[in-house]
Write an enzyme that holds these catalytic residues in place. Structure first.
Site, mmCIF file in Angstrom:
data_model
loop_
_atom_site.group_PDB
_atom_site.id
_atom_site.type_symbol
_atom_site.label_atom_id
_atom_site.label_comp_id
_atom_site.label_asym_id
_atom_site.label_seq_id
_atom_site.Cartn_x
_atom_site.Cartn_y
_atom_site.Cartn_z
ATOM 1 N N SER A 284 -2.846 -3.830 -3.633
ATOM 2 C CA SER A 284 -3.982 -4.743 -3.471
ATOM 3 C C SER A 284 -3.667 -6.088 -4.115
ATOM 4 O O SER A 284 -4.019 -7.146 -3.582
ATOM 5 C CB SER A 284 -5.242 -4.151 -4.112
ATOM 6 O OG SER A 284 -5.922 -3.306 -3.218
ATOM 7 N N LYS B 133 -5.676 0.782 -15.974
ATOM 8 C CA LYS B 133 -4.717 0.946 -14.878
ATOM 9 C C LYS B 133 -3.979 -0.365 -14.634
ATOM 10 O O LYS B 133 -2.749 -0.391 -14.483
ATOM 11 C CB LYS B 133 -5.463 1.389 -13.611
ATOM 12 C CG LYS B 133 -4.575 1.829 -12.478
ATOM 13 C CD LYS B 133 -5.412 2.286 -11.281
ATOM 14 C CE LYS B 133 -6.281 3.471 -11.598
ATOM 15 N NZ LYS B 133 -7.041 3.943 -10.428
ATOM 16 N N ASN C 258 -7.224 9.886 2.386
ATOM 17 C CA ASN C 258 -6.151 8.898 2.432
ATOM 18 C C ASN C 258 -5.090 9.168 1.366
ATOM 19 O O ASN C 258 -3.884 9.178 1.655
ATOM 20 C CB ASN C 258 -6.719 7.491 2.265
ATOM 21 C CG ASN C 258 -5.632 6.432 2.192
ATOM 22 O OD1 ASN C 258 -5.218 6.040 1.111
ATOM 23 N ND2 ASN C 258 -5.158 5.995 3.336
ATOM 24 N N LYS D 12 -10.929 -6.437 -10.834
ATOM 25 C CA LYS D 12 -10.470 -5.841 -9.570
ATOM 26 C C LYS D 12 -10.914 -4.397 -9.530
ATOM 27 O O LYS D 12 -10.801 -3.680 -10.527
ATOM 28 C CB LYS D 12 -8.934 -5.904 -9.531
ATOM 29 C CG LYS D 12 -8.344 -5.434 -8.220
ATOM 30 C CD LYS D 12 -8.294 -6.571 -7.227
ATOM 31 C CE LYS D 12 -7.821 -6.117 -5.864
ATOM 32 N NZ LYS D 12 -8.825 -5.372 -5.108
ATOM 33 N N THR E 122 -1.395 4.349 -2.454
ATOM 34 C CA THR E 122 -1.785 5.239 -3.543
ATOM 35 C C THR E 122 -1.058 6.572 -3.443
ATOM 36 O O THR E 122 -0.507 7.073 -4.434
ATOM 37 C CB THR E 122 -3.315 5.458 -3.556
ATOM 38 O OG1 THR E 122 -3.972 4.192 -3.544
ATOM 39 C CG2 THR E 122 -3.735 6.225 -4.802
ATOM 40 N N LYS F 109 -15.593 -2.023 -10.687
ATOM 41 C CA LYS F 109 -15.854 -0.951 -9.722
ATOM 42 C C LYS F 109 -17.226 -1.173 -9.122
ATOM 43 O O LYS F 109 -18.113 -1.767 -9.746
ATOM 44 C CB LYS F 109 -15.795 0.425 -10.395
ATOM 45 C CG LYS F 109 -15.379 1.546 -9.456
ATOM 46 C CD LYS F 109 -13.905 1.446 -9.086
ATOM 47 C CE LYS F 109 -13.471 2.606 -8.207
ATOM 48 N NZ LYS F 109 -12.023 2.537 -7.925
#
Length: 419
Positions: A353, A95, A224, A71, A193, A107
């Site tokens: 997510s 994470k 954001n 992810k 986030t 990523k």
């Protein structure tokens, strides 16, 4: 090599090695986690609006899938490098591990300045990137999401392209997350986030015997993550005294009107020129603001040994990935600054997510408040685990977060027979 140009992947490897040594893990664990499992480099031809064709370079890195599918976000930025994407995928593995998600890290990135592309060019690039990486992604294999300079619209194009490529005659919303709510997205994902960054500021304040309602907070970066971090800091009762972006820093010792600045930024892209009650100063001034809490929410390596000397905050929660260089961190820790590391502080995005992915797979959707409640439970539980490990092992919080993550990764790798 200056701190601003430090190789992020080498930093990630160093952090991993220090944590493995502190934990006393077998060498095989470090070896398996020190390199990504897969690195894909692609060339993307895009037909421009003037009829010419331009080539763009993109990457997709899958770091480790011992715990489940990988992810991670996709960023469109002129500064994207292969080593940066490898580092970000590595950090994403930890994470997910530290907050207990059944994911490994991945990523993606494309070397491009999206501000010079038209909307149609951006759509062609997004679809071209998906066509290039399609063989290695999927809702049970690797689930991309937005990152720097990508958003819900980008994900919608990518879902549409990927669904067409699969040729199954149906939309596959679980193949990407961070989508618009109207297209299978999750409520509270956009805020996740930044909300998480301030949840961790609140918990860090409690741990240090402080109250967030008595704190002055400065936020670097007003995209954001930074804008919502500032908004939730204010919602939690803190006084947001400074925010910055690439254009300037806005300061008011009595507190800014964050919601009004967010409206201005939405209309004008940048915060410079804002005419509310505040002083506009150079963006670098954000580091020297008198405050109790500081949230770096811009790009990596923004807190260097030079800028760290100006920081007056007692608590730092890292909204960006890799915002603090090792030299700066050493200096700040010696000063007694409490740092909540990126792999915990900004994990809210991947947590929500994950919730979006689960909802897509089951076609059942939660309310906004339900999502935020679930996010808070996961992040607060992780904070307690990390601070317990920190106190037990007598290490800083970053090493402790790695310890928690490595423990969660070592067992599935061992059970799979990888070592």
């Amino acid at each position: 090599m200056s701190e601003k140009t430090l190789n992020p992947f080498k930093i990630a490897q160093k952090q991993l090695k220090e944590a493995c040594d502190a934990l006393g893990e077998e060498d095989a664990v470090y070896e398996l986690l020190s390199q990504p499992e897969k690195v894909l480099e692609v060339t993307i031809p895009v037909k421009m609006d003037d009829g010419t064709t331009k080539l763009f370079t993109g990457y997709r890195v899958q770091h480790n899938d011992a715990s489940g599918p990988t992810k991670g976000g996709i960023r469109f930025h002129p500064g994207v490098t292969k080593d940066e994407v490898k580092a970000l995928a590595t950090w994403m593995t930890f994470k997910c591990g530290v907050v207990g998600l059944p994911y490994g890290g991945a990523k993606g990135g494309v070397i491009v300045d999206p501000t010079v592309l038209s909307k149609r060019e951006l759509e062609r690039l997004s679809r071209g990137y998906v066509r290039a990486i399609a063989p290695i992604i999927g809702e049970r294999r690797d689930i991309p999401a937005p990152d720097v300079n990508t958003n819900g619209q980008t994900m919608a194009w990518m879902v549409d392209e990927y669904s067409s490529l699969r040729g199954v005659g149906q939309t596959l919303p679980a193949s990407f997350t961070g989508k618009p709510v109207e297209f299978g997205g999750c409520l509270a994902r956009k805020e996740a986030t930044g909300y998480g960054v301030m949840l961790m500021m609140r918990e860090a304040a409690k741990y240090k015997g402080m109250n967030i309602k008595d704190m002055k907070i400065a936020v670097q970066g007003f995209g954001n993550v930074g804008s919502y971090a500032a908004m939730y800091a204010q919602a939690f009762g803190a006084k947001v005294v400074a925010v910055s972006d690439v254009s300037c820093c806005l300061y008011n010792e009595n507190g800014l009107d964050v919601n009004d600045i967010m409206k201005y930024a939405a209309e004008n892209k940048l915060i410079t020129g804002y005419t509310g009650e505040c002083e506009e100063v150079e963006r670098e001034k954000i580091f020297g603001i008198e405050c109790d809490g500081f949230a770096p929410c811009a790009l990596e390596n923004s807190i260097t040994s030079s800028t760290a000397k100006d920081i007056k905050a007692k608590i730092i929660t890292e909204g960006a990935n890799g915002p603090t260089t090792p030299e700066a961190e050493e200096y700040l820790l010696e000063k007694g600054v409490f740092i909540v590391p990126d792999i915990l502080a900004n994990s809210g995005g991947v947590i929500v997510s994950y919730f979006e992915w689960v909802q897509n797979l089951h076609n059942y959707y939660w309310r906004f408040d339900e999502v935020q409640e679930k996010q808070e439970v996961k992040m607060v539980d992780a904070f307690v685990k990390v601070t317990d490990a920190m106190d037990e092992k007598k290490v800083d919080m970053r090493k402790a977060a790695y310890l928690v993550a490595i423990k969660s990764l070592a067992m599935p790798m061992r059970l799979r027979g990888w070592f």
